[in-house]
Design a protein around this motif. Structure first.
Motif, mmCIF file in Angstrom:
data_model
loop_
_atom_site.group_PDB
_atom_site.id
_atom_site.type_symbol
_atom_site.label_atom_id
_atom_site.label_comp_id
_atom_site.label_asym_id
_atom_site.label_seq_id
_atom_site.Cartn_x
_atom_site.Cartn_y
_atom_site.Cartn_z
ATOM 1 N N GLU A 97 0.837 -1.212 0.000
ATOM 2 C CA GLU A 97 0.000 0.000 0.000
ATOM 3 C C GLU A 97 0.868 1.258 0.000
ATOM 4 O O GLU A 97 0.631 2.190 -0.783
ATOM 5 C CB GLU A 97 -0.903 -0.034 1.234
ATOM 6 N N LYS A 98 1.882 1.277 0.886
ATOM 7 C CA LYS A 98 2.717 2.476 0.998
ATOM 8 C C LYS A 98 3.611 2.659 -0.231
ATOM 9 O O LYS A 98 3.983 3.784 -0.566
ATOM 10 C CB LYS A 98 3.561 2.421 2.270
ATOM 11 N N SER A 99 3.979 1.564 -0.893
ATOM 12 C CA SER A 99 4.753 1.684 -2.134
ATOM 13 C C SER A 99 3.985 2.495 -3.158
ATOM 14 O O SER A 99 4.544 3.361 -3.835
ATOM 15 C CB SER A 99 5.008 0.298 -2.743
ATOM 16 N N ALA A 100 2.708 2.183 -3.288
ATOM 17 C CA ALA A 100 1.895 2.937 -4.249
ATOM 18 C C ALA A 100 1.777 4.391 -3.809
ATOM 19 O O ALA A 100 1.984 5.310 -4.606
ATOM 20 C CB ALA A 100 0.519 2.297 -4.390
ATOM 21 N N GLU A 101 1.475 4.603 -2.535
ATOM 22 C CA GLU A 101 1.298 5.978 -2.050
ATOM 23 C C GLU A 101 2.568 6.796 -2.181
ATOM 24 O O GLU A 101 2.522 8.002 -2.430
ATOM 25 C CB GLU A 101 0.914 5.960 -0.569
ATOM 26 N N LEU A 102 3.704 6.148 -1.951
ATOM 27 C CA LEU A 102 4.971 6.879 -1.948
ATOM 28 C C LEU A 102 5.660 6.843 -3.305
ATOM 29 O O LEU A 102 6.840 7.128 -3.435
ATOM 30 C CB LEU A 102 5.874 6.368 -0.823
ATOM 31 N N ARG A 122 -1.421 -7.178 -6.489
ATOM 32 C CA ARG A 122 -1.793 -6.292 -7.591
ATOM 33 C C ARG A 122 -3.071 -5.521 -7.248
ATOM 34 O O ARG A 122 -3.182 -4.314 -7.492
ATOM 35 C CB ARG A 122 -1.976 -7.089 -8.883
ATOM 36 N N ALA A 123 -4.033 -6.212 -6.649
ATOM 37 C CA ALA A 123 -5.283 -5.546 -6.261
ATOM 38 C C ALA A 123 -5.014 -4.436 -5.241
ATOM 39 O O ALA A 123 -5.596 -3.349 -5.310
ATOM 40 C CB ALA A 123 -6.269 -6.568 -5.697
ATOM 41 N N HIS A 124 -4.104 -4.703 -4.307
ATOM 42 C CA HIS A 124 -3.740 -3.674 -3.317
ATOM 43 C C HIS A 124 -3.078 -2.474 -3.983
ATOM 44 O O HIS A 124 -3.328 -1.324 -3.618
ATOM 45 C CB HIS A 124 -2.768 -4.244 -2.284
ATOM 46 N N LEU A 125 -2.183 -2.752 -4.926
ATOM 47 C CA LEU A 125 -1.495 -1.652 -5.623
ATOM 48 C C LEU A 125 -2.492 -0.777 -6.363
ATOM 49 O O LEU A 125 -2.392 0.456 -6.355
ATOM 50 C CB LEU A 125 -0.467 -2.217 -6.615
ATOM 51 N N ILE A 126 -3.460 -1.436 -7.008
ATOM 52 C CA ILE A 126 -4.464 -0.666 -7.765
ATOM 53 C C ILE A 126 -5.302 0.183 -6.820
ATOM 54 O O ILE A 126 -5.493 1.384 -7.033
ATOM 55 C CB ILE A 126 -5.350 -1.618 -8.599
ATOM 56 N N THR A 176 9.099 -0.873 8.198
ATOM 57 C CA THR A 176 9.423 0.517 8.530
ATOM 58 C C THR A 176 10.581 0.999 7.681
ATOM 59 O O THR A 176 10.566 2.132 7.168
ATOM 60 C CB THR A 176 9.806 0.640 10.019
ATOM 61 N N ALA A 177 11.585 0.159 7.530
ATOM 62 C CA ALA A 177 12.744 0.517 6.704
ATOM 63 C C ALA A 177 12.299 0.798 5.266
ATOM 64 O O ALA A 177 12.735 1.776 4.646
ATOM 65 C CB ALA A 177 13.783 -0.598 6.741
ATOM 66 N N ALA A 178 11.424 -0.051 4.737
ATOM 67 C CA ALA A 178 10.962 0.145 3.362
ATOM 68 C C ALA A 178 10.218 1.471 3.220
ATOM 69 O O ALA A 178 10.498 2.272 2.321
ATOM 70 C CB ALA A 178 10.060 -1.026 2.941
ATOM 71 N N ILE A 179 9.284 1.724 4.120
ATOM 72 C CA ILE A 179 8.463 2.940 4.021
ATOM 73 C C ILE A 179 9.324 4.183 4.240
ATOM 74 O O ILE A 179 9.223 5.168 3.504
ATOM 75 C CB ILE A 179 7.298 2.878 5.035
ATOM 76 N N ALA A 180 10.195 4.122 5.245
ATOM 77 C CA ALA A 180 11.060 5.269 5.523
ATOM 78 C C ALA A 180 11.970 5.556 4.336
ATOM 79 O O ALA A 180 12.147 6.710 3.933
ATOM 80 C CB ALA A 180 11.890 4.995 6.779
ATOM 81 N N ALA A 181 12.539 4.516 3.751
ATOM 82 C CA ALA A 181 13.467 4.714 2.633
ATOM 83 C C ALA A 181 12.741 5.329 1.432
ATOM 84 O O ALA A 181 13.279 6.231 0.766
ATOM 85 C CB ALA A 181 14.110 3.386 2.247
ATOM 86 N N LEU A 182 11.536 4.862 1.148
ATOM 87 C CA LEU A 182 10.779 5.446 0.037
ATOM 88 C C LEU A 182 10.509 6.926 0.291
ATOM 89 O O LEU A 182 10.677 7.776 -0.601
ATOM 90 C CB LEU A 182 9.436 4.714 -0.129
ATOM 91 N N ALA A 183 10.099 7.239 1.510
ATOM 92 C CA ALA A 183 9.774 8.644 1.835
ATOM 93 C C ALA A 183 11.009 9.523 1.698
ATOM 94 O O ALA A 183 10.944 10.632 1.149
ATOM 95 C CB ALA A 183 9.198 8.725 3.249
ATOM 96 N N ILE A 184 12.138 9.021 2.191
ATOM 97 C CA ILE A 184 13.367 9.817 2.141
ATOM 98 C C ILE A 184 13.820 10.009 0.693
ATOM 99 O O ILE A 184 14.184 11.113 0.281
ATOM 100 C CB ILE A 184 14.470 9.132 2.987
#
Lengths: 247, 247
Positions: free
Chosen positions: A100-105, A129-133, A225-233
């Motif tokens: 979910e956060k990958s798509a948002e970020l 895939r459904a989550h990404l969409i 957390t590492a994944a989401i933080a890294a995308l945001a940064i």
């Protein structure tokens, strides 16, 4: 715009052009008709990753499929940051979060990667895939991240594409802070499973010329957390974090 | 260290000093004895937010309370970033996420704030505190974030402390990118509820000299995503994101 924003925003695979009706599939029709209780004549926003975003009128609501007619383009297609995320599958709810956060970020491509310490051997690609969409519809991006076929780390590294740097979130330390290492052009972030990478994997990674180990500071972060933080940064430092909000 | 890292790491309220036994409360004792099945003589790490981190030996395992004896300090107490998070309560699982990630991403103080569009009228403070402690134990920080009494936004703003800038994540736009606005000294991040701030709240916020609106880029982020992303960016840009990992 003086009119209020449509409450429906849907990703469709079809081309979008003025007056050319688009049929929704069964699941989307159920969502539109039964969950959202949309009415004939209501406006929805459509996007397909290629033709921008369109305001479309609901012209049919049969059980087998709703029909929408694009009326006017509300946003042109625009370039988006080129950022991949390679992420080891985690427990179900933590994987859902990363997806979910990958798509948002603003990830352009998500690649589930199997490592030695990956607990979850199966990945339900259709579910991801459904989550990404869904997340892409909600966060108002104009694309849905590409979902790559899950693969083992060594196979991914062996066929790594030219010209893309793999920023490896290395819990063992020694890497540059991500904020300083991010400016490398096309990039991919690599996040391991809860148990981290094993020493052989770390050696393999560090032996590759396209791999750069990076760090996120002193605390021990959970994998998601590492994944989401890294995308945001990454977005804040070299991505589109400086662009204004859409509305 | 050649010996393997203890699998138990516990926050305790007591002073920590060599040889001075510490009694665990009933919940922690249950966790140590029944969940983790610790044995007498096993080493655990203890921290209290003041005296650094200590290796301690389990010297008693009675049902009413375990006893641990600190043997040696493994890390001295050290300064930590001064970052507050003011966050409107969300749905239960999304609030849990913000709380857990606040601890992991190094927040010094967490303040639940009620806004006009906050759906959840009640906040279970004890539950949040337990989550903060658990996440702090796991991410290996030396403190547990302070949990402030939940309060309405206007009351918090009316008694705002001197010298701290409130970085207001303003979905309506117009703010500076967070990565550029972060360098303000002691800071607090403010994240609204899912429905955002209402226009009166926005006006009130923007009328205060200590408030700076900031943005996170073009996509519409869920409230918990905005909170987690903002914490990660702040730490990476002006916090301790440049410090190496602990081990």
């Amino acid at each position: 715009m003086t009119e209020s924003r449509p409450r429906l925003r849907l990703f469709v695979p079809h081309p979008l052009a003025e007056g050319v009706a688009v049929a929704l599939d069964r699941d989307q029709t159920h969502y539109v008709a039964s969950v959202m209780r949309a009415a004939l004549g209501e406006t929805a926003l459509l996007f397909n990753g290629r033709d921008g975003e369109w305001a479309a009128r609901i012209d049919g609501l049969a059980k087998a499929g709703a029909a929408l007619v694009p009326l006017r383009q509300t946003r042109p297609q625009a370039p988006e940051p080129d950022l991949w995320l390679l992420s080891a599958p985690l427990k179900k709810d933590r994987t859902d979060l990363v997806v979910e956060k990958s798509a948002e970020l603003g990830v352009s491509l998500l690649w589930p990667v199997f490592t030695r310490r990956t607990n979850s051997g199966r990945v339900n690609v259709e579910r991801l895939r459904a989550h990404l969409i869904e997340a892409s519809e909600q966060c108002e991006r104009l694309t849905v991240p590409r979902l790559e076929e899950p693969a083992p780390l060594d196979r991914i590294l062996a066929a790594w594409p030219d010209g893309r740097v793999l920023l490896f979130l290395d819990e063992a330390g020694g890497g540059m802070p991500l904020a300083e290492a991010a400016a490398v052009g096309p990039a991919a972030l690599l996040v391991g499973p809860e148990g981290g990478f094993d020493p052989d994997e770390r050696r393999l990674l560090l032996s590759k010329p396209f791999v750069r180990p990076v760090g996120l500071g002193p605390r021990i972060l959970r994998a998601e957390t590492a994944a989401i933080a890294a995308l945001a940064i990454w977005q804040a430092v070299v991505g589109d974090g400086r662009s204004p909000p859409l509305r």
